[in-house]
Design an enzyme around this catalytic site. Structure first.
Site, PDB file in Angstrom:
ATOM      1  N   HIS A  76     -12.036 -11.148 -10.176  1.00 29.40           N
ATOM      2  CA  HIS A  76     -10.260 -11.323 -11.032  1.00 29.40           C
ATOM      3  C   HIS A  76     -10.644 -12.738 -11.872  1.00 29.40           C
ATOM      4  CE1 HIS A  76      -8.933  -7.541 -10.423  1.00 29.40           C
ATOM      5  NE2 HIS A  76      -9.613  -7.527  -9.370  1.00 29.40           N
ATOM      6  N   ASN A 149      -3.984  -2.112  -9.051  1.00 25.81           N
ATOM      7  CA  ASN A 149      -4.475  -2.359 -10.606  1.00 25.81           C
ATOM      8  C   ASN A 149      -4.357  -1.525 -11.527  1.00 25.81           C
ATOM      9  OD1 ASN A 149      -7.560  -4.439 -10.141  1.00 25.81           O
ATOM     10  ND2 ASN A 149      -8.070  -2.502  -8.808  1.00 25.81           N
TER      11      ASN A 149
HETATM   12 FE1  HDD Z   1      -9.446  -7.689  -4.837  1.00 25.08          FE
HETATM   13  C1  HDD Z   1      -8.813  -9.776  -5.502  1.00 25.08           C
HETATM   14  C2  HDD Z   1      -7.041  -6.189  -6.486  1.00 25.08           C
HETATM   15  C3  HDD Z   1     -10.606  -4.939  -3.271  1.00 25.08           C
HETATM   16  C4  HDD Z   1     -11.453  -9.025  -2.130  1.00 25.08           C
HETATM   17  N1  HDD Z   1      -8.293  -8.352  -5.893  1.00 25.08           N
HETATM   18  C5  HDD Z   1      -8.266  -8.976  -6.739  1.00 25.08           C
HETATM   19  C6  HDD Z   1      -6.780  -9.510  -7.890  1.00 25.08           C
HETATM   20  C7  HDD Z   1      -6.563  -8.235  -8.170  1.00 25.08           C
HETATM   21  C8  HDD Z   1      -7.216  -7.301  -7.210  1.00 25.08           C
HETATM   22  C9  HDD Z   1      -5.341  -7.971  -9.113  1.00 25.08           C
HETATM   23  C10 HDD Z   1      -6.338 -10.505  -8.481  1.00 25.08           C
HETATM   24  C11 HDD Z   1      -5.476 -11.232  -7.424  1.00 25.08           C
HETATM   25  C12 HDD Z   1      -5.170 -12.317  -8.534  1.00 25.08           C
HETATM   26  O1  HDD Z   1      -4.422 -12.165 -10.293  1.00 25.08           O
HETATM   27  O2  HDD Z   1      -5.310 -13.814  -8.259  1.00 25.08           O
HETATM   28  N2  HDD Z   1      -8.520  -5.551  -5.072  1.00 25.08           N
HETATM   29  C13 HDD Z   1      -7.702  -4.800  -5.412  1.00 25.08           C
HETATM   30  C14 HDD Z   1      -7.613  -3.741  -5.610  1.00 25.08           C
HETATM   31  C15 HDD Z   1      -8.292  -3.526  -4.383  1.00 25.08           C
HETATM   32  C16 HDD Z   1      -8.818  -4.368  -3.656  1.00 25.08           C
HETATM   33  C17 HDD Z   1      -6.214  -3.397  -5.881  1.00 25.08           C
HETATM   34  C18 HDD Z   1      -8.399  -2.177  -3.888  1.00 25.08           C
HETATM   35  C19 HDD Z   1      -7.310  -1.033  -3.879  1.00 25.08           C
HETATM   36  N3  HDD Z   1     -10.808  -6.903  -2.729  1.00 25.08           N
HETATM   37  C20 HDD Z   1     -10.901  -5.495  -2.407  1.00 25.08           C
HETATM   38  C21 HDD Z   1     -11.256  -5.769  -1.748  1.00 25.08           C
HETATM   39  C22 HDD Z   1     -11.742  -6.638  -1.365  1.00 25.08           C
HETATM   40  C23 HDD Z   1     -11.282  -7.726  -2.840  1.00 25.08           C
HETATM   41  C24 HDD Z   1     -12.369  -4.110  -0.510  1.00 25.08           C
HETATM   42  C25 HDD Z   1     -12.488  -7.402  -0.059  1.00 25.08           C
HETATM   43  C26 HDD Z   1     -12.833  -7.035   1.306  1.00 25.08           C
HETATM   44  N4  HDD Z   1      -9.947  -9.239  -4.313  1.00 25.08           N
HETATM   45  C27 HDD Z   1     -10.593 -10.185  -3.460  1.00 25.08           C
HETATM   46  C28 HDD Z   1     -10.701 -11.389  -3.424  1.00 25.08           C
HETATM   47  C29 HDD Z   1     -10.149 -12.301  -4.588  1.00 25.08           C
HETATM   48  C30 HDD Z   1      -9.795 -10.328  -5.040  1.00 25.08           C
HETATM   49  C31 HDD Z   1     -12.230 -11.717  -3.653  1.00 25.08           C
HETATM   50  C32 HDD Z   1     -10.814 -12.210  -5.439  1.00 25.08           C
HETATM   51  C33 HDD Z   1     -10.256 -14.092  -5.895  1.00 25.08           C
HETATM   52  C34 HDD Z   1      -8.970 -13.802  -4.923  1.00 25.08           C
HETATM   53  O3  HDD Z   1      -9.463 -13.046  -3.783  1.00 25.08           O
HETATM   54  O4  HDD Z   1      -8.442 -14.616  -4.709  1.00 25.08           O
HETATM   55  O5  HDD Z   1     -10.675 -11.396  -2.214  1.00 25.08           O
END
Ligand code: HDD
Length: 707
Positions: A76, A149
């Site tokens: 993202h 999402n």
């Molecule tokens: Fe995630 C960012 C949505 C599963 C680990 N995620 C991130 C963002 C969104 C989502 C919209 C961007 C937020 C922003 O605008 O700053 N992610 C989801 C959805 C998931 C999902 C809807 C399933 C239901 N994500 C998911 C899993 C993991 C992560 C299973 C790890 C175990 N996601 C992250 C992250 C991020 C992230 C690496 C990247 C930047 C941040 O968090 O701040 O931690």
């Protein structure tokens, strides 16, 4: 009124005001506030001599610049944000004690960040990808983040596989290609080896992955959460957003062209819409399942690769969010905002969904390094409106000036403050769920039906949507160099629908499955199709009006005004910027020229009548414009001589009225024509109806357009 409710009266915008700095400051200063007298030359030993170390202004300026970049989000990375507010329609007291869901008169400030998932921070907006839809509600009881999402399911059931998923879809390790695309070997290798991904693949290859606008896509919390009311009664919930403008998509060919012509397409659309007062609006919905019914479904309700079909669990629309303000500073707000699914408020609780459980760890963890240490909650965009008070101290970039000597609990020196609150005082009390079980690495059996809902999705698509999915498979797998990888995916899809697997195999040069797969069901969930979305408004649609010298002025003014009145944004496009003259000597201002715009960034095109048609039909640009709009199934309108351009552009299979005829306009497959003696009002009405439909997929059967 307790202390928390009082602070809510201060809006997020007022809080942010304290940090805003306007450019009206007269003098340039150093960070120490010392006025700078000269910033064009560094301090040197002689006019042609070396720069001196004592030049503190030079050193400070360069040092800051050298450190301006922070790590981008691992997923993202590319996103766009907006401020707004949320209002509930009716008190939700029966289901949740969350304060922001009680009073329809209360406006809770929000900040939303929309994003793509795979591409780097500078990648194009219109790639095939899931879109993030993350909302921070600044409630009076603290920040609540719904990090969702635009698709209701996810690739994997357990967070432990997230690094594998992301490694497979990101550019490949050896050469860092391709950018922002799943169409490469490692991703499809992963897919072929992971049956649980199948349902999500159907979504990602559908039109949902190509949104026309962030304002025209759904949002889903994806994971299962809980609502808990004041009596402590809990229900399982899933959260939904639906855009009031409907869910609309671009066409694949168009997305690829836009990625070059305007890589900021979705970002620009959101920004401009808010600037123009077309505030994006989304309704907020919940699906609820009683605890007693937890095991009464074919699927496990904790499995994030499954939807709760609306036919089985209806959605209740309980509120609306309006986005009405662009950020003032992209980096400070949109880049530094930090969401986390663990940020919940009393009344909203978590579930044992194994994907959610892992997410609870990952977000805070990644933000610690991305935002430079443990005090990122103090960055203005992340601050809660309910005052934060605890015994956390020090660390990089600590801003809060805590007073008093004690930073521990219990204490007598500080009168035992701040102290934990009871539930009655607004304390968050975790839902008391009874858990018994062995410590094992396993999942419940129900998680293992990977194909029924993939089939449900496929069954629910219209013919056009199905065709788009097949073509998407052809593109994605066609880019895979290893034929074994391609074949494995075809075999996987054979479990969903044998005919689909055959259609895919045909396009990618692998043999069809040895045995046609057994169908995994005939059920449909009609609302999964975008064909059922809102199609009665042309609000905020961009309509191109092609005009050269000799256009029919009165007609253009009438049509343009009617489109504006209905909320659309018509723009005059001509060969050059400046003014263009009509047949009767009047003038109109050109909004975009042939070199500054292109058909792919418009929703519809209208070719007015007048002698200018003689010029238009001999201009490659105009011919291509109409031709391409036709290929992308966009509404096209032409009046009188304008119809000549349609003919010149090679559009076939659609009947036009005679250029000089009278009577009502005729609309066929989204092509609306009206003779020069015809009824312009009827043209306007039919053109508006055609635009509201967004796209006219029946044209795709006529593959003759070369654009
Ligand atoms: Fe995630 C960012 C949505 C599963 C680990 N995620 C991130 C963002 C969104 C989502 C919209 C961007 C937020 C922003 O605008 O700053 N992610 C989801 C959805 C998931 C999902 C809807 C399933 C239901 N994500 C998911 C899993 C993991 C992560 C299973 C790890 C175990 N996601 C992250 C992250 C991020 C992230 C690496 C990247 C930047 C941040 O968090 O701040 O931690």
């Amino acid at each position: 009124m307790d202390e928390r409710r009082k602070v809510d009266e201060k809006s997020k915008q007022e809080q942010l005001d304290e940090f805003r700095q306007d450019p009206e400051r007269e003098y340039l200063t150093t960070n120490q506030g010392v006025r700078v007298s000269h910033t064009d030359d560094s301090l040197k030993a002689g006019e042609r001599g070396p720069t001196l170390l004592e030049d503190f202004h030079f050193r400070e300026k360069l040092t800051h610049f050298d450190h301006e970049r922070i790590p981008e989000r691992v997923v993202h990375a590319r996103g766009s944000g907006a401020h707004g507010y949320f209002q509930v329609y009716e008190p939700m007291t029966e289901y949740t004690r969350a304060a922001f869901l009680q009073d329809p008169g209360k406006k809770t400030p929000v900040f939303v960040r929309f994003s793509t998932v795979v591409g780097f921070r500078g990648s194009a907006d219109t790639v095939r990808d899931v879109r993030g839809f993350a909302t921070k509600f600044y409630t009076e009881e603290g920040n609540y983040d719904l990090v969702g999402n635009n698709m209701p399911v996810f690739f994997i059931v357990d967070a432990i596989k997230f690094p594998d998923l992301v490694h497979s879809i990101k550019p490949e390790q050896h050469h860092q290609m391709p950018q922002a695309s799943a169409a490469h070997d490692t991703f499809w290798d992963f897919v072929g080896n992971l049956p649980e991904i199948t349902h999500m693949i159907m979504w990602v290859l559908s039109d949902r992955a190509l949104p026309r606008s962030y304002r025209m896509m759904d949002g889903f919390g994806v994971n299962t959460f809980r609502f808990v009311n004041a009596e402590g009664k809990a229900r399982f919930v899933k959260f939904h957003w639906r855009p009031l403008l409907g869910v609309h998509s671009l066409v694949w060919d168009e997305t690829q062209k836009i990625a070059g012509k305007d890589p900021d397409f979705n970002r620009r659309d959101l920004w401009e819409a808010i600037e123009m007062g077309d505030y994006p609006e989304f309704e907020f919905g919940v699906q609820m399942i009683e605890e007693a019914d937890e095991h009464n479904f074919d699927f496990d309700i904790l499995d994030a690769t499954k939807i709760w079909p609306e036919e089985e669990v209806p959605i209740r629309w309980i509120g609306k969010m309006t986005l009405n303000k662009n950020p003032d500073n992209f980096f400070v707000e949109t880049e530094q905002v930090a969401f986390c699914p663990a940020n919940v408020v009393p009344g909203i609780d978590l579930s044992n969904d194994p994907l959610l459980q892992g997410r609870l760890f990952s977000y805070l963890d990644t933000q610690l390094i991305r935002l430079g240490g443990p005090n990122f909650q103090e960055i203005p965009i992340n601050r809660t409106l309910a005052p934060a008070a605890n015994n956390q101290r020090e660390g990089y970039n600590r801003m809060t000036i805590n007073r008093g000597e004690s930073s521990y609990f219990p204490n007598a020196l500080g009168e035992n403050k701040p102290r934990p609150a009871t539930a009655k005082e607004g304390g968050f009390v975790h839902y008391q769920e009874k858990i018994e079980g062995k410590k094992i690495r396993a999942r419940s059996e129900k998680f293992n039906d990977h194909f029924s809902q993939a089939k449900l999705f496929w069954n629910s698509m219209s013919d056009a949507e199905k065709e788009h999915i097949v073509k998407a498979f052809h593109f994605e797998l066609g880019k895979v160099s290893d034929s074994e990888v391609r074949k494995k995916v075809v075999d996987l899809i054979n479990n969903v629908d044998g005919d689909l697997a055959i259609r895919i195999a045909e396009g990618i040069g692998v043999p069809p499955p040895a045995e046609k797969g057994a169908s995994s069901g005939t059920k449909k969930s009609p609302n999964l199709s975008q064909e059922r979305t809102v199609m009665d408004t042309i609000k905020s649609r961009k309509v191109a009006i092609l005009a050269m010298e000799g256009y029919n002025h009165d007609e253009v003014m009438q049509v343009k005004q009617a489109l504006k009145d209905a909320g659309a944004h018509p723009q005059i496009i001509s060969q050059f910027h400046g003014m263009v003259r009509s047949a009767d000597g009047k003038e109109i201002e050109v909004d975009k020229s042939y070199v500054t715009t292109t058909s792919v960034v418009y929703d519809a095109v209208y070719i007015p009548g007048g002698m200018h048609a003689e010029t238009l039909k001999n201009q490659g640009y105009a011919i291509h414009f109409v031709n391409e709009a036709f290929k992308h199934c966009k509404p096209i309108g032409a009046i009188g001589e304008g119809i000549e351009l349609l003919k010149a552009s090679g559009i076939k299979g659609v009947a036009f009225v005679d250029a000089g005829s009278g009577g009502e306009a005729v609309s066929e497959m989204g092509v609306v024509t009206c003779g020069s003696q015809g009824d312009v009002n009827s043209f306007v009405e039919q053109f508006k109806t055609a635009i509201a439909r967004h796209r006219h997929w029946d044209r795709e059967k006529k593959e003759q357009v070369p654009a």
